[in-house]
Design an enzyme around this catalytic site. Sequence first.
Site, PDB file in Angstrom:
ATOM      1  N   GLU A  22       0.834  -1.211   0.000  1.00 42.47           N
ATOM      2  CA  GLU A  22       0.000   0.000   0.000  1.00 42.47           C
ATOM      3  C   GLU A  22       0.864   1.255   0.000  1.00 42.47           C
ATOM      4  O   GLU A  22       0.531   2.246  -0.655  1.00 42.47           O
ATOM      5  CB  GLU A  22      -0.906   0.029   1.235  1.00 42.47           C
ATOM      6  CG  GLU A  22      -1.977  -1.028   1.258  1.00 42.47           C
ATOM      7  CD  GLU A  22      -2.807  -0.930   2.511  1.00 42.47           C
ATOM      8  OE1 GLU A  22      -3.849  -0.265   2.461  1.00 42.47           O
ATOM      9  OE2 GLU A  22      -2.383  -1.495   3.547  1.00 42.47           O
ATOM     10  N   TYR A  54      -8.156  29.641   2.170  1.00 41.09           N
ATOM     11  CA  TYR A  54      -8.461  28.251   1.812  1.00 41.09           C
ATOM     12  C   TYR A  54      -7.296  27.585   1.088  1.00 41.09           C
ATOM     13  O   TYR A  54      -7.039  26.405   1.277  1.00 41.09           O
ATOM     14  CB  TYR A  54      -9.703  28.156   0.924  1.00 41.09           C
ATOM     15  CG  TYR A  54     -10.906  28.932   1.396  1.00 41.09           C
ATOM     16  CD1 TYR A  54     -11.138  29.171   2.748  1.00 41.09           C
ATOM     17  CD2 TYR A  54     -11.824  29.430   0.489  1.00 41.09           C
ATOM     18  CE1 TYR A  54     -12.254  29.879   3.170  1.00 41.09           C
ATOM     19  CE2 TYR A  54     -12.940  30.133   0.905  1.00 41.09           C
ATOM     20  CZ  TYR A  54     -13.152  30.360   2.241  1.00 41.09           C
ATOM     21  OH  TYR A  54     -14.247  31.057   2.649  1.00 41.09           O
ATOM     22  N   GLU A  73      -5.294   7.051  10.808  1.00 45.03           N
ATOM     23  CA  GLU A  73      -5.447   7.772  12.069  1.00 45.03           C
ATOM     24  C   GLU A  73      -4.243   8.682  12.311  1.00 45.03           C
ATOM     25  O   GLU A  73      -4.398   9.828  12.744  1.00 45.03           O
ATOM     26  CB  GLU A  73      -5.592   6.788  13.237  1.00 45.03           C
ATOM     27  CG  GLU A  73      -6.881   5.992  13.248  1.00 45.03           C
ATOM     28  CD  GLU A  73      -6.853   4.725  12.399  1.00 45.03           C
ATOM     29  OE1 GLU A  73      -7.766   3.904  12.573  1.00 45.03           O
ATOM     30  OE2 GLU A  73      -5.946   4.560  11.552  1.00 45.03           O
ATOM     31  N   LYS A  99     -10.082   6.574   3.067  1.00 48.14           N
ATOM     32  CA  LYS A  99      -9.294   5.783   2.117  1.00 48.14           C
ATOM     33  C   LYS A  99     -10.297   5.071   1.219  1.00 48.14           C
ATOM     34  O   LYS A  99     -11.118   4.281   1.686  1.00 48.14           O
ATOM     35  CB  LYS A  99      -8.437   4.771   2.871  1.00 48.14           C
ATOM     36  CG  LYS A  99      -7.586   3.902   1.997  1.00 48.14           C
ATOM     37  CD  LYS A  99      -6.815   2.911   2.868  1.00 48.14           C
ATOM     38  CE  LYS A  99      -5.494   2.577   2.253  1.00 48.14           C
ATOM     39  NZ  LYS A  99      -4.662   1.808   3.182  1.00 48.14           N
TER      40      LYS A  99
END
Length: 120
Positions: A22, A54, A73, A99
């Site tokens: 990954e 922004y 996390e 994800k």
Amino acid sequence: MTTRIELEAMKFYAYHGVMPQERKVGNNFVVNLILTAPLDKAVMSDELEDTINYAAVYAVVKEQMEKPSKLIEHAAGRILQALKGHFPQLTAIELKLAKLNPPFGGDVYSASIILSETYC
């Protein structure tokens, strides 16, 4: 007056995941933010320096998303802390990091973490 800024569906291709593959191949991620800050002055002044830019928020999120993590996390926590460091006028942050198509053998659109923090 309470002012909340919402940035929805910021999309990133990043390298977060427990499995080494990954972190090598990457995946699509989506970040949603709600930022709370006293922006009364901006409401009256119509001046950029009186609000939270922004584009600057996006740059902070992008910088953190570019750093690989095993856990979303952890990535979300880094984003939260970086935002508070760059924008001390924030009184609260709500962050959702998703994800897309997590690789665990099921038909799941996304796996997400939601962090909320309020500052005095």
